[in-house]
Scaffold this active site. Structure first.
Site, PDB file in Angstrom:
ATOM      1  N   THR A 295       0.749  -1.743   0.494  1.00 45.08           N
ATOM      2  CA  THR A 295      -0.505  -0.403  -0.253  1.00 45.08           C
ATOM      3  C   THR A 295       0.918   1.686   0.094  1.00 45.08           C
ATOM      4  OG1 THR A 295      -1.665  -1.441   1.303  1.00 45.08           O
ATOM      5  CG2 THR A 295      -1.558   1.417   0.801  1.00 45.08           C
ATOM      6  N   GLU A 502      17.090 -23.408  12.884  1.00 48.30           N
ATOM      7  CA  GLU A 502      18.035 -22.492  11.168  1.00 48.30           C
ATOM      8  C   GLU A 502      19.314 -22.916  11.292  1.00 48.30           C
ATOM      9  OE1 GLU A 502      16.256 -20.244   9.980  1.00 48.30           O
ATOM     10  OE2 GLU A 502      14.143 -21.347  11.339  1.00 48.30           O
TER      11      GLU A 502
END
Length: 681
Positions: A295, A502
């Site tokens: 936006t 991770e």
């Protein structure tokens, strides 16, 4: 592209600056070059800040790091250091660099031209070796980069001096004008304008036999001309980016910004009669996760193009009346008509994936939704036939869109926006910080927040300012770091699991060489336990690429099993989870990509986030085959993690200690420990 004797890439001759080569005499100093003089002033001030001189900094045995203000200053600073730091040395003792983007094996000099292409693991490991040898031999060592993450970390950690290049000030520019023109200027030069000057502008403003005032006037004129593109983060953030959005202030969405700047230029050409409307690219689909700035991009695009922004969405149109279809269609038509009357204008449709795909709706009110999509398509076609309206649509899930929306002539250009990497987060944080923490290095904060969206960065700055207000003082870097850390309330056990998970992804990514590792963090971004950021892995999939990506997706779970002895639910969850991504990729290979040896060339449809679960439930044979593909990839992931278990453990420990690591740092850790792993298998 040529290579050195150790196989490292060398910058092509066509890209070299007008500087002496490695075997040439440096020649006389160029006192009339404003860029050389500016580099001299800035380095002199940096040296003065740490209480030393060039003669002391350039001695043999001294290790120096130079943190450049921006990549455009790399060549001027390198040029100055090469000429001044070794000016009194014998030719054979001088710099012997060959303008390598990374480093030359024969010299203890590392120059990173821009933080966009980090060195490989092998280059970092070799760089650390070269600098260790140089330091042991008592040689002068220097590394310079706009992003210190792309310097060998051994060099950074062992530095005797770390020089931070400051911004030009108004006093610097006045002194520069006097040195160039031989006279004092009668006018002043503002500090905020001086901070915007680049080497290119300093040279463009110079003329023979020019007065000091004429030089300053030319600099001001060039700054005004370059105002949209020359903004420096420290000054561009003086007003909120949400109050004064422009494309040049957006970070981490380079492709979209480039498209928008081209559009702004084309619209200007249309106004001037140099281009017809038919030549303008006027339909864009912008996709990306929530908070990625879609936006804001639309607002910045309209501001940069200097045209009105008209916006609407399915939910806004639906809520405009009583909820009847007639009210929705009336509101939709009114929005499009407003855009036509305001042309030239940007028409922005947010959350366009709220409109269904007509081919998939099966519920009892399907006809109602089909008519709504038909009406939207009719309005879009009307925009296409009317001059001056550029249609921008945003969504989170582009694969859910009706195919007719993205055909040629409608939303025929698609740009995906992802969460920013740490380098882009630096720019986003700077925009939201404005003048707060001016001149401070934000990379540590950006790295700690790896995986955050642009909206997250704005929230973090807002929270940091709240901390400072409560304490009754100015904002500190500790406030920003504390705000980042407060979002994670996990137990030590959960953090260990996340670190191991991770670390598995990272080691698999590096071992299989898929994409470029940008950063890894334990920050619980978007509800996840951590994030491993990569880039550059896009492109046409080969069968080998397909297998490697599956392994990387499953390596986190495999790491838990190998190192912790059990698995958790961390790999599962929503469609963005590891298991969902691996299942989607495996199904694509079986049904649509022709990469499965059992199904061969048979194409039976590409699954989306919506259709994948149904496809697998309705076709047990397909589900069984996808399970076989996943099991085979998981077995390979387990084998890879067992082979590199020592590297995974070392990386997990570093993550627990630091919370986040730059890609180059993580790669260096893996490189140091990977050789030990086979003995531990």
């Amino acid at each position: 592209m040529r290579t050195t004797r150790r196989g490292l890439r060398q910058r092509p001759a066509a890209m070299l600056p007008d500087l002496p080569g490695p075997d040439q005499d440096a020649g006389p100093v160029r006192p009339r070059d404003p860029v050389y003089l500016a580099a001299s002033l800035l380095l002199g001030r940096a040296l003065h800040t740490v209480g030393t001189t060039m003669a002391q900094a350039a001695r043999d045995g001294v290790v120096v790091i130079i943190a450049l203000r921006a990549a455009v200053w790399t060549l001027p600073v390198y040029d100055h250091w090469q000429r001044e730091a070794r000016a009194g040395a014998r030719p054979e003792d001088g710099f012997r660099t060959t303008y390598e983007p990374f480093y030359d094996p024969d010299a203890a000099v590392w120059v990173s031209w821009a933080p966009t292409e980090p060195p490989s693991i092998d280059q970092f490991a070799l760089g650390a070796e070269v600098f260790a040898d140089a330091v042991a031999a008592g040689r002068h060592c220097v590394g310079m980069a706009a992003d210190l993450a792309w310097l060998p970390q051994d060099l950074v950690h062992s530095a005797d001096l770390c020089l931070t290049m400051p911004a030009l000030t108004g006093a610097d520019v006045l002194l520069l004008a006097r040195m160039l023109c031989g006279e004092e200027a009668n006018t002043s030069f503002a500090d905020d304008h001086a901070a915007l000057l680049t080497p290119r502008l300093l040279r463009l403003a110079r003329r023979p036999d020019q007065s000091a005032d004429a030089y300053l006037a030319k600099l001001r004129a060039l700054l005004e001309r370059d105002r949209p593109t020359a903004a420096h983060p420290a000054t561009a953030g003086s007003a909120s980016i949400r109050d004064t959005p422009r494309l040049e202030r957006l970070h981490g969405m380079d492709e979209a910004v480039s498209w928008g700047l081209t559009l702004a230029d084309e619209l200007q050409r249309v106004r001037q009669g140099q281009l017809t409307w038919e030549a303008v690219d006027r339909g864009l689909l912008l996709s990306g996760p929530p908070g990625s700035g879609k936006t804001l991009f639309a607002r910045a695009l309209a501001a940069t193009c200097e045209v009105p922004l008209i916006s609407g969405s399915y939910h806004a149109w639906l809520g405009s009346g009583t909820g009847h279809q007639g009210d929705l269609l009336k509101a939709m038509r009114a929005t499009f008509e407003t855009a036509r009357k305001a042309a030239p204008a940007i028409l922005f449709i947010d959350e366009i994936d709220s409109f269904p795909d007509r081919g998939t709706v099966r519920h009892h009110y399907a006809e109602w939704e089909v008519q709504v999509v038909n009406a939207l398509l009719a309005e879009i076609d009307g925009v296409e036939g009317r001059e001056g309206v550029v249609l921008i649509a945003a969504c989170n899930y582009p694969d859910r869109l009706d195919p007719a929306l993205v055909r040629s002539g409608r939303l025929d250009r698609h740009i995906a926006v992802r969460h920013p990497d740490p380098s882009a987060l630096v720019g986003i944080l700077r925009e939201h910080l404005g003048q707060d923490l001016a001149g401070q290095d934000l990379y540590a904060a950006a790295l700690a927040a790896a995986g955050a969206s642009g909206a997250d960065a704005e929230r973090l700055v807002r929270g940091a300012r709240r901390r400072a207000r409560r304490a009754g003082r100015a904002l500190l870097m500790d406030d920003v770091l504390a705000e980042i850390g407060d979002g994670d309330q996990r137990s030590p056990r959960d953090l260990q699991i996340a670190a191991v998970h991770e670390a598995g992804h990272v080691v698999a990514c590096l071992a299989l060489r898929v994409g470029m590792l940008t950063a890894v963090s334990l920050r619980a971004a978007g509800g996840r336990g951590g994030v491993t950021l990569t880039s550059g892995a896009a492109g046409c999939l080969t069968a080998s690429d397909y297998r490697r990506r599956l392994i990387i997706r499953l390596a986190g779970r495999a790491s838990e099993e190998v190192l912790l002895g059990q698995v958790t639910a961390g790999a599962g969850g929503d469609f963005d989870s590891d298991l969902a991504g691996a299942t989607h990729l495996a199904t694509l290979g079986v049904t649509a990509l022709g990469l499965d040896p059992e199904t061969g060339l048979l194409w039976s449809g590409a699954p989306t986030a919506v259709t994948l679960p149904e496809m697998l439930r309705q076709d047990p044979g397909l589900a069984a085959r996808v399970r076989q593909v996943l099991d085979a990839a998981y077995a390979e992931a387990l084998g890879l993690i067992r082979q590199h278990a020592v590297a995974v453990q070392a990386l997990a420990a570093a993550l627990l200690e630091r919370g986040a690591l730059a890609g180059a740092e993580a790669a260096a850790i893996v490189a140091r420990h990977a050789a030990l792993a086979p003995e531990q298998s």
